[in-house]
Design an enzyme around this catalytic site. Structure first.
Site, PDB file in Angstrom:
ATOM      1  N   VAL A   1       0.869  -1.164   0.000  1.00 50.09           N
ATOM      2  CA  VAL A   1       0.000   0.000   0.000  1.00 50.09           C
ATOM      3  C   VAL A   1       0.910   1.219   0.000  1.00 50.09           C
ATOM      4  CG1 VAL A   1      -1.842   1.227   1.236  1.00 50.09           C
ATOM      5  CG2 VAL A   1      -1.730  -1.282   1.339  1.00 50.09           C
ATOM      6  N   CYS A   2       0.548   2.208  -0.813  1.00 53.48           N
ATOM      7  CA  CYS A   2       1.262   3.492  -0.806  1.00 53.48           C
ATOM      8  C   CYS A   2       2.755   3.254  -1.112  1.00 53.48           C
ATOM      9  CB  CYS A   2       1.012   4.169   0.546  1.00 53.48           C
ATOM     10  SG  CYS A   2       1.297   5.955   0.579  1.00 53.48           S
ATOM     11  N   ILE A   3       3.644   3.959  -0.431  1.00 51.94           N
ATOM     12  CA  ILE A   3       5.071   3.836  -0.747  1.00 51.94           C
ATOM     13  C   ILE A   3       5.710   2.588  -0.134  1.00 51.94           C
ATOM     14  CG2 ILE A   3       5.441   6.268  -1.311  1.00 51.94           C
ATOM     15  CD1 ILE A   3       6.576   6.709   1.493  1.00 51.94           C
TER      16      ILE A   3
ATOM     17  N   THR B   1       2.029   3.057  -6.808  1.00 49.13           N
ATOM     18  CA  THR B   1       2.341   3.544  -5.465  1.00 49.13           C
ATOM     19  C   THR B   1       1.581   4.857  -5.284  1.00 49.13           C
ATOM     20  OG1 THR B   1       4.182   4.071  -3.949  1.00 49.13           O
ATOM     21  CG2 THR B   1       4.446   4.767  -6.228  1.00 49.13           C
TER      22      THR B   1
END
Lengths: 240, 240
Positions: A113-115, A133
């Site tokens: 998830v995300c970075i 990302t």
């Protein structure tokens, strides 16, 4: 059906909703079979994995207790790696990166998830893979050998990457649908009343005002630079 | 601007996303003023409040460390009470209910997510108020003197109640918009990429299949009965 081991890697400075959003959805895979369709519900064990069992604080000061260390965590069926402002330190933690690599090479689902995607990348799990990302960092994906694909959730083989923070909730539903079937995903969706109704439509640069986007790019500038440098150094370890 | 004290009450058996969703959004009110419009950003202090400082586990086994006890927590500007399967025990905990009442009588915003509404109600904060809760429990609102109003977020004066679990995220954005302005809410929305895209449209009984709704009603039956009995007993304390 045998156990389904679900594991979230946490580290100081995680963005807690990257982790707690998918946790809420995916942990409900283990809802007692009295609900329905028992044969489709795997017996889920949820692991919150960190370097030690000491409390781990999010980037906004919310402290969690891990359930497992990198040593005690069993082989995971699903590995989920969140992001957060502590990413730089996490990238420099070889025990953490090794754990992600070791689990990621054997898990059925390898997710971020995300970075958190850059931790998968640092562990060598995104080479040649289509991935995404947080929108403000997609240009850095080639530094870990990944190919950026537009999308809130991007799947390439057994690797599922998702966009910033709240994208983890949508990603989790898509995994539940695959693991347990769409009926179970929809029952969980109804259970947590996931019928989103944001008061504004500003959750992506395609929709947000130029001013808001520019503010966010500006705010992320120093971490963007720091992550870029760390990944470039990793890509070319001989270069100082 | 002076401190803005934001407090979440946690108890064993909370549904953690009721709490962590709004936590992620509301704690970003305290984003460093380098972001933008500094004068609108209050200096937010976030309190995770419980009976003791011992770890508190969610109904799916995620453990949090509180930052404050009922005794040490300062006067809150915003009180947020989540729900969860531990609600019955929380309703029976007079220290917890007293804390909710004491803070709720002085806070600028008195809020709940999911069946946390019944803790506001038990503390006497919903009498004569329009309110909502998780869809499967709205019929119980009159037992605490509240008037059910349809809506994912219902505001009556300084009391803001929201629907099940994920409704807390939408509620939090509406509060941010009010406290800090819509530009700040939209910047936070972009920051956490809140551009929801559920793979199914089944998050409310209006939309879900009859089968899924029936399953969920069936699954909630015993807790619905238990909460009803506890609230009826509270409403008529002389009746055994």
């Amino acid at each position: 059906m045998s156990d389904f081991n679900l594991g979230f890697v946490i580290f100081p400075g995680i963005t807690q909703l990257d982790f707690t959003g998918p946790f809420e959805v995916l942990s409900r895979l283990g809802t007692p079979p009295s609900l329905s369709v028992p044969s489709k519900f795997p017996d889920v064990k949820t692991h919150v994995v960190a370097k030690t069992l000491q409390p781990v604080s999010s980037d906004r000061g919310l402290a969690f207790l891990p359930t497992d260390t990198f040593e005690t965590c069993p082989a995971l069926d699903l590995l989920c790696v969140p992001g957060g402002s502590g990413l730089m330190e996490a990238l420099a933690d070889s025990e953490l990166v090794d754990f992600v690599g070791r689990q990621g090479r054997q898990a059925t689902y390898v997710t971020s998830v995300c970075i958190g995607a850059f931790l998968l990348g640092a562990a060598g799990l995104l080479k040649g893979r289509r991935a995404t990302t947080h929108w403000a960092y997609v240009d850095l994906l080639p530094l870990v050998g990944a190919i950026h694909e537009e999308g809130r959730i991007v799947r390439d083989g057994n690797v599922v990457t998702s966009g910033g923070v709240t994208a983890g909730i949508d990603f989790a539903f898509s995994v539940v649908a695959e693991v347990a079937g769409p009926e179970v995903a929809q029952a969980i969706q109804l259970g947590i009343e996931y019928d989103p109704s944001p008061p504004f439509d500003a959750g992506h640069p395609d929709k947000a005002s130029a001013a808001a986007t520019s503010l966010m790019v500006q705010r992320n500038e120093s971490s963007h630079t720091a992550i870029r440098k760390a990944l470039e150094k990793r890509a070319a370890p001989g270069v100082p």
